[in-house]
Design a protein around this motif. Structure first.
Motif, PDB file in Angstrom:
ATOM      1  N   PHE A   1       5.020  -9.058  10.605  1.00 40.04           N
ATOM      2  CA  PHE A   1       3.610  -9.017  10.224  1.00 40.04           C
ATOM      3  C   PHE A   1       2.950  -7.753  10.765  1.00 40.04           C
ATOM      4  O   PHE A   1       2.188  -7.082  10.048  1.00 40.04           O
ATOM      5  CB  PHE A   1       2.894 -10.257  10.767  1.00 40.04           C
ATOM      6  N   THR A   2       3.254  -7.430  12.033  1.00 42.95           N
ATOM      7  CA  THR A   2       2.678  -6.228  12.638  1.00 42.95           C
ATOM      8  C   THR A   2       3.135  -4.971  11.893  1.00 42.95           C
ATOM      9  O   THR A   2       2.348  -4.071  11.603  1.00 42.95           O
ATOM     10  CB  THR A   2       3.085  -6.131  14.122  1.00 42.95           C
ATOM     11  N   HIS A   3       4.430  -4.920  11.583  1.00 41.75           N
ATOM     12  CA  HIS A   3       4.957  -3.764  10.854  1.00 41.75           C
ATOM     13  C   HIS A   3       4.353  -3.667   9.461  1.00 41.75           C
ATOM     14  O   HIS A   3       4.003  -2.575   8.993  1.00 41.75           O
ATOM     15  CB  HIS A   3       6.482  -3.882  10.770  1.00 41.75           C
ATOM     16  N   THR A   4       4.237  -4.826   8.797  1.00 43.26           N
ATOM     17  CA  THR A   4       3.656  -4.848   7.451  1.00 43.26           C
ATOM     18  C   THR A   4       2.205  -4.402   7.476  1.00 43.26           C
ATOM     19  O   THR A   4       1.756  -3.628   6.622  1.00 43.26           O
ATOM     20  CB  THR A   4       3.760  -6.259   6.852  1.00 43.26           C
ATOM     21  N   LYS A   5       1.454  -4.889   8.476  1.00 38.43           N
ATOM     22  CA  LYS A   5       0.048  -4.505   8.592  1.00 38.43           C
ATOM     23  C   LYS A   5      -0.075  -3.008   8.846  1.00 38.43           C
ATOM     24  O   LYS A   5      -0.932  -2.331   8.265  1.00 38.43           O
ATOM     25  CB  LYS A   5      -0.620  -5.287   9.728  1.00 38.43           C
ATOM     26  N   LYS A   6       0.798  -2.477   9.726  1.00 36.68           N
ATOM     27  CA  LYS A   6       0.765  -1.041   9.997  1.00 36.68           C
ATOM     28  C   LYS A   6       1.082  -0.249   8.732  1.00 36.68           C
ATOM     29  O   LYS A   6       0.424   0.754   8.425  1.00 36.68           O
ATOM     30  CB  LYS A   6       1.766  -0.691  11.099  1.00 36.68           C
ATOM     31  N   SER A   7       2.108  -0.715   7.985  1.00 39.01           N
ATOM     32  CA  SER A   7       2.460  -0.023   6.747  1.00 39.01           C
ATOM     33  C   SER A   7       1.314  -0.079   5.752  1.00 39.01           C
ATOM     34  O   SER A   7       1.002   0.912   5.071  1.00 39.01           O
ATOM     35  CB  SER A   7       3.717  -0.657   6.137  1.00 39.01           C
ATOM     36  N   PHE A   8       0.666  -1.254   5.668  1.00 34.75           N
ATOM     37  CA  PHE A   8      -0.467  -1.400   4.752  1.00 34.75           C
ATOM     38  C   PHE A   8      -1.620  -0.487   5.162  1.00 34.75           C
ATOM     39  O   PHE A   8      -2.252   0.167   4.323  1.00 34.75           O
ATOM     40  CB  PHE A   8      -0.928  -2.863   4.731  1.00 34.75           C
ATOM     41  N   ASP A   9      -1.868  -0.429   6.484  1.00 35.70           N
ATOM     42  CA  ASP A   9      -2.929   0.462   6.983  1.00 35.70           C
ATOM     43  C   ASP A   9      -2.601   1.916   6.677  1.00 35.70           C
ATOM     44  O   ASP A   9      -3.479   2.702   6.292  1.00 35.70           O
ATOM     45  CB  ASP A   9      -3.114   0.267   8.488  1.00 35.70           C
ATOM     46  N   ASP A  10      -1.314   2.286   6.858  1.00 40.95           N
ATOM     47  CA  ASP A  10      -0.902   3.660   6.559  1.00 40.95           C
ATOM     48  C   ASP A  10      -1.095   3.970   5.072  1.00 40.95           C
ATOM     49  O   ASP A  10      -1.570   5.055   4.702  1.00 40.95           O
ATOM     50  CB  ASP A  10       0.559   3.872   6.951  1.00 40.95           C
ATOM     51  N   ILE A  11      -0.695   3.013   4.223  1.00 42.82           N
ATOM     52  CA  ILE A  11      -0.850   3.207   2.775  1.00 42.82           C
ATOM     53  C   ILE A  11      -2.325   3.321   2.408  1.00 42.82           C
ATOM     54  O   ILE A  11      -2.738   4.176   1.613  1.00 42.82           O
ATOM     55  CB  ILE A  11      -0.185   2.056   2.006  1.00 42.82           C
ATOM     56  N   THR A  12      -3.153   2.435   3.019  1.00 40.45           N
ATOM     57  CA  THR A  12      -4.597   2.463   2.737  1.00 40.45           C
ATOM     58  C   THR A  12      -5.210   3.779   3.180  1.00 40.45           C
ATOM     59  O   THR A  12      -6.022   4.386   2.457  1.00 40.45           O
ATOM     60  CB  THR A  12      -5.293   1.295   3.459  1.00 40.45           C
ATOM     61  N   SER A  13      -4.798   4.245   4.373  1.00 41.81           N
ATOM     62  CA  SER A  13      -5.327   5.503   4.884  1.00 41.81           C
ATOM     63  C   SER A  13      -4.915   6.668   3.986  1.00 41.81           C
ATOM     64  O   SER A  13      -5.722   7.556   3.672  1.00 41.81           O
ATOM     65  CB  SER A  13      -4.828   5.728   6.311  1.00 41.81           C
ATOM     66  N   THR A  14      -3.645   6.652   3.569  1.00 40.35           N
ATOM     67  CA  THR A  14      -3.163   7.722   2.689  1.00 40.35           C
ATOM     68  C   THR A  14      -3.888   7.693   1.351  1.00 40.35           C
ATOM     69  O   THR A  14      -4.278   8.739   0.806  1.00 40.35           O
ATOM     70  CB  THR A  14      -1.647   7.564   2.464  1.00 40.35           C
ATOM     71  N   ALA A  15      -4.067   6.482   0.818  1.00 39.86           N
ATOM     72  CA  ALA A  15      -4.771   6.352  -0.463  1.00 39.86           C
ATOM     73  C   ALA A  15      -6.214   6.820  -0.343  1.00 39.86           C
ATOM     74  O   ALA A  15      -6.747   7.500  -1.232  1.00 39.86           O
ATOM     75  CB  ALA A  15      -4.711   4.899  -0.939  1.00 39.86           C
ATOM     76  N   ARG A  16      -6.872   6.441   0.777  1.00 40.87           N
ATOM     77  CA  ARG A  16      -8.257   6.860   0.982  1.00 40.87           C
ATOM     78  C   ARG A  16      -8.356   8.383   1.088  1.00 40.87           C
ATOM     79  O   ARG A  16      -9.252   9.014   0.519  1.00 40.87           O
ATOM     80  CB  ARG A  16      -8.821   6.195   2.244  1.00 40.87           C
ATOM     81  N   LYS A  17      -7.388   8.988   1.807  1.00 36.99           N
ATOM     82  CA  LYS A  17      -7.376  10.446   1.942  1.00 36.99           C
ATOM     83  C   LYS A  17      -7.159  11.107   0.592  1.00 36.99           C
ATOM     84  O   LYS A  17      -7.803  12.108   0.246  1.00 36.99           O
ATOM     85  CB  LYS A  17      -6.275  10.864   2.923  1.00 36.99           C
ATOM     86  N   SER A  18      -6.243  10.519  -0.199  1.00 38.11           N
ATOM     87  CA  SER A  18      -5.985  11.087  -1.525  1.00 38.11           C
ATOM     88  C   SER A  18      -7.222  10.984  -2.408  1.00 38.11           C
ATOM     89  O   SER A  18      -7.560  11.918  -3.152  1.00 38.11           O
ATOM     90  CB  SER A  18      -4.811  10.351  -2.180  1.00 38.11           C
TER      91      SER A  18
END
Length: 233
Positions: free
Chosen positions: A184-201
């Motif tokens: 769950f922690t890894h998934t949340k981190k991955s989701f946060d990373d994806i969200t951050s990357t998407a927001r930056k894009s």
């Protein structure tokens, strides 16, 4: 000939006790049994048939060894049937060592208790026969007492194995929970990373679009050159 019988009720379901019975040896309660080896195993009509060779130390006193002989390891043949449909487990054991003078036929059964199916009823019977040696009745009493003593240790061993199984199950459950939390922690981190990357894009796209719009507006604000403002020749 001497006949010994005993009954005991385990406060555990049959499935738990049957599993513990398979894992009974070795155990610290009855170190006399030093090993079990599977000779044959097969399933016939849903019933598990197993033939095992049991190695143990009888520990005869010196005077008894002088009568029947001595050996460092004694062997016995154990044949068992486990029927999961009827919830019956039966084990029959006969000694192979000293069989010219001593015959010990033991039958052990595990079944749901007739008054409470959540419990398990253990029944044990041993028939001891000694022949062809002096003091045969005395030797039969000696063996019968030894069987009774080992039976008590065997019941303690079943409880010991059940506690061990419970500890293993808890450890597996804790490991599963830990793995789930880590996932769950890894998934949340991955989701946060994806969200951050998407927001930056999206921010980059928005900035690029705004710049392009500004460039267009600046281009549109430049005066159109007409004939009136062309230089005269």
């Amino acid at each position: 000939m001497k006949i010994w019988t005993s009954e005991h009720t385990f406060n555990h379901p049959w499935e738990t006790v049957a599993q513990a019975a398979w894992r009974k040896y070795p155990n610290p309660m009855n170190p006399a049994v030093i090993g079990t080896d599977v000779v044959d195993r097969k399933v016939v009509n849903g019933v598990l048939h197993t033939h095992r060779l049991v190695s143990s130390k009888w520990g005869f006193p010196q005077w008894a060894q002088s009568i029947v002989g001595s050996t460092s390891v004694c062997y016995a043949s154990e044949r068992s049937e486990v029927n999961p449909s009827t919830r019956q487990m039966i084990l029959k054991t006969r000694n192979l060592t000293f069989c010219s003078y001593i015959a010990v036929d033991e039958t052990v059964s595990y079944a749901p208790h007739p008054q409470d199916p959540t419990k398990t009823l253990l029944k044990q019977e041993a028939v001891v026969t000694v022949k062809g040696v002096p003091l045969n009745s005395y030797v039969e009493d000696l063996l019968t007492n030894r069987i009774s003593l080992n039976a008590g240790k065997g019941r303690q061993a079943i409880e010991w194995v059940i506690d061990k199984i419970d500890a293993e199950v808890k450890e597996i459950a804790n490991t599963a929970v830990k793995s789930t939390d880590e996932l769950f922690t890894h998934t949340k981190k991955s989701f946060d990373d994806i969200t951050s990357t998407a927001r930056k894009s999206m921010d980059d796209i928005s900035s690029a679009a705004k710049k392009s719009l500004d460039d267009l507006q600046n281009l549109a604000s430049v005066p159109t050159r007409t004939k009136q403002n062309l230089p005269k020749i």
